[in-house]
Scaffold this motif. Structure first.
Motif, short mmCIF file in Angstrom:
data_model
loop_
_atom_site.label_atom_id
_atom_site.label_comp_id
_atom_site.label_asym_id
_atom_site.label_seq_id
_atom_site.Cartn_x
_atom_site.Cartn_y
_atom_site.Cartn_z
N ARG A 240 0.85 -1.21 0.00
CA ARG A 240 0.00 0.00 0.00
C ARG A 240 0.88 1.25 0.00
O ARG A 240 0.60 2.22 -0.70
N GLY A 241 1.94 1.22 0.81
CA GLY A 241 2.88 2.35 0.84
C GLY A 241 3.52 2.58 -0.51
O GLY A 241 3.69 3.73 -0.94
N LEU A 242 3.86 1.47 -1.20
CA LEU A 242 4.47 1.59 -2.53
C LEU A 242 3.53 2.31 -3.50
O LEU A 242 3.94 3.25 -4.20
N PHE A 243 2.27 1.88 -3.56
CA PHE A 243 1.32 2.48 -4.50
C PHE A 243 1.03 3.94 -4.16
O PHE A 243 0.89 4.79 -5.05
N LEU A 244 0.94 4.23 -2.86
CA LEU A 244 0.69 5.61 -2.44
C LEU A 244 1.85 6.52 -2.83
O LEU A 244 1.65 7.62 -3.36
N MET A 245 3.08 6.06 -2.58
CA MET A 245 4.26 6.87 -2.92
C MET A 245 4.44 6.98 -4.43
O MET A 245 4.90 8.00 -4.94
N LEU A 246 4.05 5.92 -5.16
CA LEU A 246 4.16 5.94 -6.62
C LEU A 246 3.29 7.06 -7.20
O LEU A 246 3.70 7.74 -8.15
N ILE A 247 2.11 7.25 -6.65
CA ILE A 247 1.19 8.29 -7.14
C ILE A 247 1.84 9.67 -7.05
O ILE A 247 1.86 10.44 -8.02
N PHE A 248 2.42 9.98 -5.88
CA PHE A 248 3.00 11.31 -5.69
C PHE A 248 4.36 11.45 -6.37
O PHE A 248 4.73 12.54 -6.81
N PHE A 249 5.11 10.35 -6.45
CA PHE A 249 6.38 10.35 -7.19
C PHE A 249 6.12 10.66 -8.66
O PHE A 249 6.79 11.49 -9.27
N ALA A 250 5.12 9.96 -9.24
CA ALA A 250 4.78 10.17 -10.65
C ALA A 250 4.28 11.60 -10.89
O ALA A 250 4.63 12.23 -11.88
N TRP A 251 3.46 12.11 -9.96
CA TRP A 251 2.92 13.46 -10.09
C TRP A 251 4.04 14.50 -10.12
O TRP A 251 4.08 15.36 -11.01
N GLY A 252 4.96 14.42 -9.16
CA GLY A 252 6.05 15.39 -9.08
C GLY A 252 6.95 15.36 -10.30
O GLY A 252 7.31 16.41 -10.84
N HIS A 253 7.30 14.16 -10.77
CA HIS A 253 8.22 14.05 -11.91
C HIS A 253 7.51 14.34 -13.23
O HIS A 253 8.14 14.83 -14.17
N LEU A 254 6.22 14.04 -13.29
CA LEU A 254 5.46 14.40 -14.50
C LEU A 254 5.40 15.92 -14.66
O LEU A 254 5.59 16.44 -15.77
N LEU A 255 5.18 16.63 -13.57
CA LEU A 255 5.17 18.09 -13.61
C LEU A 255 6.53 18.63 -14.04
O LEU A 255 6.62 19.52 -14.90
N ARG A 256 7.59 18.07 -13.45
CA ARG A 256 8.95 18.57 -13.73
C ARG A 256 9.35 18.30 -15.17
O ARG A 256 9.88 19.20 -15.86
N LEU A 257 9.10 17.09 -15.66
CA LEU A 257 9.49 16.74 -17.02
C LEU A 257 8.66 17.50 -18.05
O LEU A 257 9.18 17.92 -19.09
N SER A 258 7.38 17.69 -17.77
CA SER A 258 6.52 18.44 -18.69
C SER A 258 7.01 19.88 -18.81
O SER A 258 7.11 20.43 -19.92
N CYS A 259 7.32 20.48 -17.67
CA CYS A 259 7.82 21.86 -17.67
C CYS A 259 9.16 21.95 -18.38
O CYS A 259 9.42 22.89 -19.14
N TYR A 260 10.02 20.96 -18.16
CA TYR A 260 11.35 20.94 -18.79
C TYR A 260 11.24 20.84 -20.31
O TYR A 260 11.90 21.59 -21.04
N HIS A 261 10.41 19.93 -20.80
CA HIS A 261 10.28 19.74 -22.25
C HIS A 261 9.59 20.92 -22.93
O HIS A 261 9.80 21.16 -24.12
#
Length: 316
Positions: A240-261
């Motif tokens: 459960r911890g893995l899936f919860l952290m995956l959601i916020f990990f993906a959100w943060g890096h999706l924002l950063r990579l989108s802004c970068y590109h």
């Protein structure tokens, strides 16, 4: 009695969607809490905008340095390529890198820690009662817990950073050296598997590390003891911890990579949007961590009570 027992069991069984739902209700269901987290996150927002602009400029500069023309790979070419890349990292680049690390380790981390502590402490109180905005700012905080939380955060920072560097090391080795090998597909598979394994470990353990910080804020246990208690409560529930952290990990890096590109670091507006969305969701992440901890604690205590009852029955 049976009804109460079933109700208790039902309450204990919070899965990932249930935890997210409860966190959203606590966070977005209270306008005063949103205003409070917004106001307390303003210093973090300002320093994070500067950090993200600087970070993405470093990304661009690093990409230009390591993006050398493709050559046929041999032992000689490998040495040449490594020496050529190293020669491109000048003094100015390393000074920028040192400044970036300093911003991340000192002002950014301290401000984020302060925001995290306030969010966890207040969210735990909002579960049992409603509060006005004035009451939120006037609510006293135990300073001993603040010191303890800081000690725990140092351990969490060290563990988080080392695993992030491990992920970065795999990516750098693949992009700089291994993808030019003649057996490209083989090394792509090896690097992908290694990256997936380290990422899984990082996300699983992030749930435990973040829980230790929640324990320091709510329970007054800190340092190694907080990590040990967190490991105990997390045992058996790490998926459960893995899936919860995956959601916020993906959100943060999706924002950063989108802004970068999209070149957000050049226009400025993109960075403001990226950081604003991150600062909006980051308090929600820590409300999720708090609920996750409380649920794991309830489950462990319930299991312990059940085991004690069985021991008494067997003894009888």
């Amino acid at each position: 009695m049976e009804c109460e027992s079933n109700s208790c069991k039902q309450k204990q069984k919070l899965e990932v969607p249930d935890i997210l739902r409860e966190a959203v209700l606590i966070f977005f269901g209270n306008l005063n809490f949103i205003i409070f987290t917004f106001l307390t996150s303003l210093p973090l927002f300002c320093i994070m905008v500067y950090f993200e602009i600087y970070l993405q400029e470093i990304f661009v500069e690093t990409s230009n340095i390591v993006n050398l023309p493709h050559v046929h790979f041999s032992h000689y070419d490998y040495s040449y390529r490594a020496d050529d890349i190293i020669s491109r990292f000048n003094k100015d680049y390393f000074l920028k890198l040192i400044l970036l690390v300093f911003i991340y380790m000192v002002p950014l981390y301290v401000l984020e820690l302060g925001s995290v502590i306030l969010t966890i402490d207040l969210a735990s109180k909002l579960r049992s009662k409603k509060m006005t905005l004035k009451e939120m700012f006037q609510t006293p905080f135990d300073l001993s817990n603040l010191r303890g939380s800081f000690v725990t955060s140092i351990y969490v920072l060290f563990l988080t950073t080392t695993h992030q560097l491990g992920l970065l090391w795999i990516v750098i080795n693949y992009n700089v050296f291994l993808k030019h090998l003649s057996c490209y597909v083989l090394f792509a598979v090896i690097c992908s598997l290694a990256f997936a394994k380290v990422l899984r470990m990082y996300l699983e353990w992030s749930g435990m590390w973040n829980m230790s910080l929640v324990i320091s804020v709510l329970e007054g246990i800190y340092g190694i003891d907080a990590l040990a208690v967190s490991a105990y409560f997390n045992r058996g529930y790490h998926k459960r911890g893995l899936f919860l952290m995956l959601i916020f990990f993906a959100w943060g890096h999706l924002l950063r990579l989108s802004c970068y590109h999209m070149g957000g670091y050049e226009k400025g507006n993109g960075i403001f949007v990226q950081v604003g969305l991150f600062c909006l969701v980051n308090p929600l992440k820590w409300v999720v961590c708090m609920i996750y901890f409380l649920d794991c604690k309830e489950r462990k205590l319930a299991n312990k009570t059940e085991e004690s009852g069985k021991d008494v029955e067997n003894g009888a």
